[in-house]
Design a protein around this motif. Structure first.
Motif, PDB file in Angstrom:
ATOM      1  N   ASP A 143      39.010  46.801  43.294  1.00 55.67           N
ATOM      2  CA  ASP A 143      37.368  46.375  43.736  1.00 55.67           C
ATOM      3  C   ASP A 143      36.739  45.626  42.681  1.00 55.67           C
ATOM      4  O   ASP A 143      36.651  45.957  41.398  1.00 55.67           O
ATOM      5  CB  ASP A 143      36.554  47.830  43.737  1.00 55.67           C
ATOM      6  CG  ASP A 143      35.307  47.694  44.025  1.00 55.67           C
ATOM      7  OD1 ASP A 143      35.025  46.645  44.324  1.00 55.67           O
ATOM      8  OD2 ASP A 143      34.545  48.796  43.833  1.00 55.67           O
ATOM      9  N   LEU A 144      36.699  44.329  43.165  1.00 55.38           N
ATOM     10  CA  LEU A 144      36.212  43.310  42.162  1.00 55.38           C
ATOM     11  C   LEU A 144      34.593  43.556  42.254  1.00 55.38           C
ATOM     12  O   LEU A 144      34.070  42.638  41.216  1.00 55.38           O
ATOM     13  CB  LEU A 144      36.401  41.834  42.648  1.00 55.38           C
ATOM     14  CG  LEU A 144      37.849  41.704  42.736  1.00 55.38           C
ATOM     15  CD1 LEU A 144      38.019  40.352  43.404  1.00 55.38           C
ATOM     16  CD2 LEU A 144      38.602  41.874  41.388  1.00 55.38           C
ATOM     17  N   SER A 145      33.955  44.319  42.677  1.00 54.76           N
ATOM     18  CA  SER A 145      32.510  44.254  42.867  1.00 54.76           C
ATOM     19  C   SER A 145      31.919  44.922  41.526  1.00 54.76           C
ATOM     20  O   SER A 145      30.710  44.698  41.041  1.00 54.76           O
ATOM     21  CB  SER A 145      31.898  45.059  43.965  1.00 54.76           C
ATOM     22  OG  SER A 145      32.231  46.363  43.982  1.00 54.76           O
ATOM     23  N   GLN A 146      32.776  45.614  40.655  1.00 53.16           N
ATOM     24  CA  GLN A 146      32.424  46.290  39.560  1.00 53.16           C
ATOM     25  C   GLN A 146      32.279  45.183  38.352  1.00 53.16           C
ATOM     26  O   GLN A 146      31.948  45.480  37.252  1.00 53.16           O
ATOM     27  CB  GLN A 146      33.340  47.232  39.366  1.00 53.16           C
ATOM     28  CG  GLN A 146      34.748  46.760  39.084  1.00 53.16           C
ATOM     29  CD  GLN A 146      35.841  47.940  38.663  1.00 53.16           C
ATOM     30  OE1 GLN A 146      35.612  48.612  37.751  1.00 53.16           O
ATOM     31  NE2 GLN A 146      36.755  47.871  39.603  1.00 53.16           N
ATOM     32  N   ASN A 181      36.430  35.578  47.294  1.00 52.24           N
ATOM     33  CA  ASN A 181      35.587  36.101  48.525  1.00 52.24           C
ATOM     34  C   ASN A 181      36.158  37.098  49.272  1.00 52.24           C
ATOM     35  O   ASN A 181      36.703  36.544  50.296  1.00 52.24           O
ATOM     36  CB  ASN A 181      35.037  34.833  49.236  1.00 52.24           C
ATOM     37  CG  ASN A 181      33.836  35.308  50.255  1.00 52.24           C
ATOM     38  OD1 ASN A 181      33.623  36.477  50.761  1.00 52.24           O
ATOM     39  ND2 ASN A 181      33.053  34.391  50.657  1.00 52.24           N
ATOM     40  N   VAL A 188      36.201  36.183  38.796  1.00 49.62           N
ATOM     41  CA  VAL A 188      35.881  36.905  39.750  1.00 49.62           C
ATOM     42  C   VAL A 188      35.229  36.315  40.928  1.00 49.62           C
ATOM     43  O   VAL A 188      35.089  36.640  42.237  1.00 49.62           O
ATOM     44  CB  VAL A 188      35.316  38.070  39.233  1.00 49.62           C
ATOM     45  CG1 VAL A 188      34.726  39.079  40.123  1.00 49.62           C
ATOM     46  CG2 VAL A 188      35.992  38.825  38.229  1.00 49.62           C
ATOM     47  N   LYS A 189      34.250  35.418  40.657  1.00 54.65           N
ATOM     48  CA  LYS A 189      33.284  35.091  41.721  1.00 54.65           C
ATOM     49  C   LYS A 189      34.002  33.904  42.572  1.00 54.65           C
ATOM     50  O   LYS A 189      33.525  33.536  43.506  1.00 54.65           O
ATOM     51  CB  LYS A 189      32.154  34.193  41.025  1.00 54.65           C
ATOM     52  CG  LYS A 189      32.673  32.815  39.901  1.00 54.65           C
ATOM     53  CD  LYS A 189      31.221  32.419  39.392  1.00 54.65           C
ATOM     54  CE  LYS A 189      31.708  31.335  38.655  1.00 54.65           C
ATOM     55  NZ  LYS A 189      30.679  30.496  37.728  1.00 54.65           N
ATOM     56  N   ASN A 241      31.608  41.471  36.376  1.00 52.98           N
ATOM     57  CA  ASN A 241      30.667  40.091  36.698  1.00 52.98           C
ATOM     58  C   ASN A 241      31.366  39.068  37.046  1.00 52.98           C
ATOM     59  O   ASN A 241      32.562  38.743  36.888  1.00 52.98           O
ATOM     60  CB  ASN A 241      30.305  39.948  34.996  1.00 52.98           C
ATOM     61  CG  ASN A 241      28.991  38.692  34.843  1.00 52.98           C
ATOM     62  OD1 ASN A 241      29.247  37.441  35.395  1.00 52.98           O
ATOM     63  ND2 ASN A 241      28.003  39.027  34.471  1.00 52.98           N
ATOM     64  N   GLY A 242      30.667  38.115  37.946  1.00 48.19           N
ATOM     65  CA  GLY A 242      31.279  36.988  38.711  1.00 48.19           C
ATOM     66  C   GLY A 242      31.904  36.119  37.754  1.00 48.19           C
ATOM     67  O   GLY A 242      32.962  35.147  37.942  1.00 48.19           O
ATOM     68  N   LYS A 280      35.273  39.635  51.401  1.00 49.31           N
ATOM     69  CA  LYS A 280      34.642  39.571  52.711  1.00 49.31           C
ATOM     70  C   LYS A 280      35.025  38.487  53.541  1.00 49.31           C
ATOM     71  O   LYS A 280      35.511  39.136  54.641  1.00 49.31           O
ATOM     72  CB  LYS A 280      33.351  39.828  52.413  1.00 49.31           C
ATOM     73  CG  LYS A 280      32.403  40.067  53.837  1.00 49.31           C
ATOM     74  CD  LYS A 280      31.066  39.977  53.713  1.00 49.31           C
ATOM     75  CE  LYS A 280      30.312  40.481  54.808  1.00 49.31           C
ATOM     76  NZ  LYS A 280      28.583  40.263  54.854  1.00 49.31           N
TER      77      LYS A 280
END
Length: 457
Positions: free
Chosen positions: A346-349, A316, A312-313, A351-352, A318
């Motif tokens: 939505d990947l913000s949910q 990027n 996930v991390k 953990n990286g 953005k």
């Protein structure tokens, strides 16, 4: 220089003879520099050696000669390594004083300096703290101070054991190649050693493995598999044995003298526009996770195993960038096109450190080998898609990469020269060189001309 190296690293006691014969006219211009030891400032991870210079008879100038390593670098303690190199340095100096000239044939000199008395060898035992094994050199084996003299009918040759030689080579490869490559090296080395023990039980040291033995082994691999698999064995064994040669465990890498076999390359075919569209539409309902996996291959031109490595991390959102470990680079950064960005959840949910793809969802922990992950998605694609669309073995996940790179090329070529197109494509696909890209484009038949019927009238 190979004769010199054998002589210097040979375990015998000829120093007394050399010292006795080393008297010479000191008024002559020095022909060599005093041999010195390079110890890498005590760094045991680097190679230590003895070095010297000799006057070139043509130029009249001192020139640096080939370094002498012997087996010093197999020792893991500074004292032991220094002790071995000190012996090499002493022998080299005495030999130079006796008249050794690297620019001439010195066989007669080396033969005259061979040991002839057991007493000299017994005196030499105390010079080195531990017994040393030397490759491909007939020596008198010993344990502590017990001397075993070979008879006239046979000579005992000592060398590094098969297991130790390959273990050392694998250890040196550890920080140079990836985990998967290292596992392949280990697997091929273990199979080769097992075959030697079964077919040639008398071969216990690496110096006894010659080209004929390796050729016989590769022929056996070929008889039960394919030319491509045989070439893989050849490549991996050659890489390991080249490391042995570089570290003076063996005098030469015999595998690199064996030519690779010609193979019939297999590649995945490109999908037609109709088939590709139908597959995407079908997967929207049947397997959305697999569809997103395929879109990373299609739109970002990643290889299937590179998609499996994504976390996930690494995404990027953005800035529209992703980073990953590619085939040729430990870290590569690519632009994520909007056509793919809009399909990402939505990947913000998450953990990286979570993996982007797991066996049943987007975002999660899936701690298995990346090769097994790739195999999972390949089997999944075969079951969900290939069976449904009745696709043969020439079509697979990799076909999507070929398909969309072909689309990209054919779209760009309409308003640009071939060179301009390839320059743009390199930035998108990540090929490291123009030659590599051109070879790839030829292999997938991307550069297909428009209809040329009017030219034939």
């Amino acid at each position: 220089m190979s004769l010199l190296n054998d002589f210097i690293t040979f375990e015998h006691g000829n120093e007394h003879d050399l010292e006795h014969d080393s008297e010479h006219d000191l008024r002559k211009k020095p022909q060599f520099s005093s041999p010195k030891i390079y110890n890498a400032k005590g760094d045991l991870s680097k190679r230590w050696y003895v070095y010297f210079s000799f006057r070139n008879p043509k130029t009249g100038k001192l020139e640096r000669m080939k370094n002498i390593y012997g087996i010093a670098n197999t020792y893991k303690k500074k004292e032991e390594r220094l002790a071995v190199l000190s012996v090499y340095r002493k022998r080299l100096l005495l030999l130079l004083k006796k008249g050794y000239n690297p620019f001439e044939d010195n066989k007669h000199l080396l033969k005259q300096s061979k040991p002839s008395k057991i007493q000299k060898q017994q005196n030499e035992v105390a010079t080195i703290p531990h017994p040393i094994q030397v490759q491909q050199t007939p020596i008198i084996q010993r344990q502590d101070t017990n001397i075993n003299v070979p008879n006239n009918n046979a000579q005992e040759v000592t060398g590094t054991s098969l297991e130790k030689a390959f273990d050392l080579s694998l250890h040196l490869k550890k920080n140079v190649v990836g985990d998967r490559t290292l596992r392949d090296y280990r697997a091929h080395a273990d199979k080769f050693i097992s075959w030697l023990k079964e077919e040639h039980p008398n071969i216990t040291t690496i110096n006894l493995v010659d080209k004929a033995i390796i050729m016989r082994y590769l022929n056996e691999v070929l008889s039960r598999s394919s030319a491509r698999n045989c070439n893989n064995y050849r490549t991996n064994l050659s890489s390991l044995m080249q490391t042995m040669e570089d570290n003076d465990i063996i005098p030469a890498n015999h595998v690199k003298k064996i030519k690779a076999l010609k193979t019939k390359p297999e590649r995945n075919k490109t999908y037609s526009h109709k088939t590709q569209t139908e597959i995407f539409k079908y997967l929207e309902k049947e397997d959305p996770v697999l569809l997103l996996y395929i879109k990373f291959i299609s739109y970002n031109f990643l290889r299937p195993i590179e998609v499996c490595r994504l976390k996930v991390k690494d995404i990027n959102v953005k800035e529209g960038l992703l980073q990953f470990k590619s085939k040729n680079n430990p870290l590569e950064v690519k632009r994520i096109p909007n056509i793919l960005l809009k399909d990402l959840p939505d990947l913000s949910q998450f953990n990286g450190d979570m993996h982007l793809f797991t066996q049943d969802k987007i975002g999660g922990y899936w701690d298995i080998d990346e090769t097994n992950k790739r195999n999972h998605f390949s089997a999944r694609y075969r079951k969900v898609v290939k069976h449904h669309f009745n696709l043969d073995k020439n079509y697979g996940l990799y076909s999507f990469r070929h398909t969309f790179i072909t689309k990209l090329y054919q779209s760009l070529i309409k308003g640009s020269t071939p060179h301009e197109v390839k320059s743009k494509i390199m930035l998108i696909t990540g090929h490291s060189t123009m030659d590599a890209l051109e070879k790839y484009l030829r292999s997938i038949d991307a550069a297909i001309p428009d209809d040329y019927s009017h030219l034939l009238k």
